[in-house]
Design an enzyme around this catalytic site. Structure first.
Site, PDB file in Angstrom:
ATOM      1  N   TYR A   1       0.871  -1.186   0.000  1.00  0.00           N
ATOM      2  CA  TYR A   1       0.000   0.000   0.000  1.00  0.00           C
ATOM      3  C   TYR A   1       0.904   1.230   0.000  1.00  0.00           C
ATOM      4  O   TYR A   1       1.974   1.223  -0.592  1.00  0.00           O
ATOM      5  CB  TYR A   1      -0.966  -0.068   1.190  1.00  0.00           C
TER       6      TYR A   1
ATOM      7  N   LYS B   1     -20.216 -20.125 -10.653  1.00  0.00           N
ATOM      8  CA  LYS B   1     -19.536 -19.878 -11.926  1.00  0.00           C
ATOM      9  C   LYS B   1     -18.120 -19.384 -11.685  1.00  0.00           C
ATOM     10  O   LYS B   1     -17.169 -19.800 -12.353  1.00  0.00           O
ATOM     11  CB  LYS B   1     -20.332 -18.844 -12.726  1.00  0.00           C
TER      12      LYS B   1
ATOM     13  N   GLU C   1     -24.064 -13.853 -17.955  1.00  0.00           N
ATOM     14  CA  GLU C   1     -24.603 -15.110 -17.432  1.00  0.00           C
ATOM     15  C   GLU C   1     -26.080 -14.966 -17.078  1.00  0.00           C
ATOM     16  O   GLU C   1     -26.480 -14.009 -16.400  1.00  0.00           O
ATOM     17  CB  GLU C   1     -23.818 -15.513 -16.176  1.00  0.00           C
ATOM     18  N   ASP C   2     -26.875 -15.904 -17.555  1.00  0.00           N
ATOM     19  CA  ASP C   2     -28.275 -16.026 -17.123  1.00  0.00           C
ATOM     20  C   ASP C   2     -29.057 -14.725 -17.311  1.00  0.00           C
ATOM     21  O   ASP C   2     -29.801 -14.278 -16.421  1.00  0.00           O
ATOM     22  CB  ASP C   2     -28.341 -16.485 -15.660  1.00  0.00           C
TER      23      ASP C   2
ATOM     24  N   ASP D   1     -24.206 -18.720 -21.882  1.00  0.00           N
ATOM     25  CA  ASP D   1     -25.415 -19.485 -22.203  1.00  0.00           C
ATOM     26  C   ASP D   1     -25.546 -19.703 -23.699  1.00  0.00           C
ATOM     27  O   ASP D   1     -26.094 -20.712 -24.147  1.00  0.00           O
ATOM     28  CB  ASP D   1     -26.664 -18.758 -21.698  1.00  0.00           C
TER      29      ASP D   1
ATOM     30  N   ALA E   1     -31.328 -18.221 -26.483  1.00  0.00           N
ATOM     31  CA  ALA E   1     -29.904 -17.905 -26.548  1.00  0.00           C
ATOM     32  C   ALA E   1     -29.077 -19.090 -27.031  1.00  0.00           C
ATOM     33  O   ALA E   1     -28.281 -18.969 -27.968  1.00  0.00           O
ATOM     34  CB  ALA E   1     -29.425 -17.445 -25.175  1.00  0.00           C
ATOM     35  N   ALA E   2     -29.250 -20.247 -26.401  1.00  0.00           N
ATOM     36  CA  ALA E   2     -28.446 -21.404 -26.759  1.00  0.00           C
ATOM     37  C   ALA E   2     -28.782 -21.914 -28.158  1.00  0.00           C
ATOM     38  O   ALA E   2     -27.888 -22.221 -28.952  1.00  0.00           O
ATOM     39  CB  ALA E   2     -28.644 -22.518 -25.732  1.00  0.00           C
TER      40      ALA E   2
END
Length: 407
Positions: free
Chosen positions: A56, A111, A153-154, A179, A214-215
């Site tokens: 620091y 994840k 994600e999702d 996804d 999406a997939a």
């Protein structure tokens, strides 16, 4: 030690069982999740005042000043080049749907630890308190300086398509909606090996995809890029074809590059004589329709927890069966792809993830078990230690070849 003081994990019984389950009954899932599944850990010691002065102030000021003069040094002297933001709005979580940002956090933590476990990539879960497309994009753009990549994600379709596209345009770091593309990469890898096992080429196959979210859209795109003979995508109303007047912009685009055979009608109509079924939709496909598929068909029924075609039925007609479940062979699991894809992209500081990089990932993943093929082994296990290095190397090489690598 400090983390345990703030968030004790053991015998706290404030209205719950000793394991944290709300009803007081023992549940190993609650026991494992109590206090969360991850923590931030220092990579340098802070044992005395000399360590403190380097980690620091005042030592850190030298590094800050150098980065201010040469911004590219941020990759060398911070964790930026090895950390991914895992971003969600909680609208399409696993099989749970729109459960909100707080309820999505256990999945985002999961994840993040998969990134670390399977790719050596640090990741930070970020659940946003908005579902507005513009607000999500603005938020991610503003926090991007802290990260070397963004894993979406999702996030529910069709917003996920626009969010990914606009972030890719706005940022010079990899943006990847898992996804979509993780599922597509693993599906292509498994399909390559299944075709090889049955002495066919991708170009000889006609596939049917159940699901235009999406997939499904991403799988259709990568299969076309890889050279499949033909693919028809189906939604709840049947085959996505150019003659339909009810298509969204995304589905209209899909209709433009799929279905060379100009099929119309229902999913069952599309399956008549088809070589491949790929399910990313849920629902149930009647056995009569499965029976009409071509001989030695390939069935990838990937809905969780209930596949569109139960494996017991699929095995009556198919040469190779895959699911999204871990308790059956040939699990189409995104963890086979996304850790290595990000590791490879970030290793060479790629500005984006290209179609060529995704194709290279699929080829590398398929090659891991190419000499060990059987009907129950067309894709590696997530715990196969060869997977991440193979995918990482292939993606890094593809990034260099495509001119998106910066080192």
């Amino acid at each position: 030690m400090a983390a345990e003081i703030v968030n004790p994990r053991s015998d706290s019984k404030s209205g719950t069982g000793a394991d944290g389950a709300p009803d007081g009954a023992f549940d190993p899932a609650f026991a494992l999740h109590r206090g969360g599944k991850m923590a931030i850990q220092a990579t340098v010691p802070v044992r005395d005042k000399d360590d403190l002065s380097l980690a620091y102030t005042p030592g850190v000021a030298k590094v800050c000043s150098a980065i201010a003069e040469q911004p590219e040094l941020v990759h060398d002297y911070t964790w930026k080049s090895q950390v991914v933001a895992v971003v969600t709005d909680g609208t399409a979580v696993l099989g749970l749907g729109d459960i909100g940002p707080e309820a999505s956090l256990p999945v985002m933590e999961g994840k993040a630890i998969l990134f670390k476990q399977f790719g050596g990539v640090d990741a930070v879960p970020i659940a946003l308190g908005t579902t507005d497309t513009d607000e999500i994009i603005e938020t991610v753009v503003r926090m991007a300086p802290s990260f070397g990549g963004v894993n979406l994600e999702d996030i529910s379709a069709p917003r996920c398509f626009e969010i990914e596209r606009r972030l890719q345009e706005a940022l010079d770091i990899p943006v990847f909606h898992d996804d979509q593309h993780g599922t597509a990469v693993v599906t292509l890898a498994a399909l390559r090996n299944a075709a090889k096992l049955t002495d066919r080429s991708l170009g000889a196959l006609r596939a049917v995809i159940s699901g235009a979210g999406a997939a499904g859209v991403a799988i259709a795109k990568i299969l076309i890029e890889a050279g499949i003979g033909d693919v028809a995508v189906c939604d709840r109303k049947g085959i996505v074809s150019a003659d339909r007047a009810d298509l969204t912009d995304v589905k209209r685009e899909v209709a433009g590059f799929t279905n060379k055979g100009r099929l119309t009608g229902s999913l069952e109509d599309a399956l008549d004589g088809a070589d491949v079924f790929i399910g990313v939709s849920g629902g149930t496909v009647p056995e009569e329709a499965v029976a009409k598929m071509a001989k030695d068909s390939l069935i990838f029924a990937m809905a969780n927890p209930t596949p569109e075609i139960h494996p017991d039925i699929a095995h009556k007609y198919a040469a190779v069966v895959a699911t999204g479940r871990s308790d059956y062979p040939n699990q189409i699991n995104n963890v086979l792809a996304f850790p290595g894809i990000f590791a490879g992209a970030m290793q060479v500081r790629a500005s984006r993830i290209t179609e060529g990089m995704k194709l290279a990932a699929a080829e590398a993943l398929a090659a891991v078990v190419a000499d060990e093929l059987s009907a129950d082994r067309v894709i590696p296990s997530p715990f196969d230690e060869r997977v991440a290095p193979a995918v990482t190397a292939a993606v890094a090489a593809a990034a260099r070849a495509e001119g998106v690598a910066r080192r």
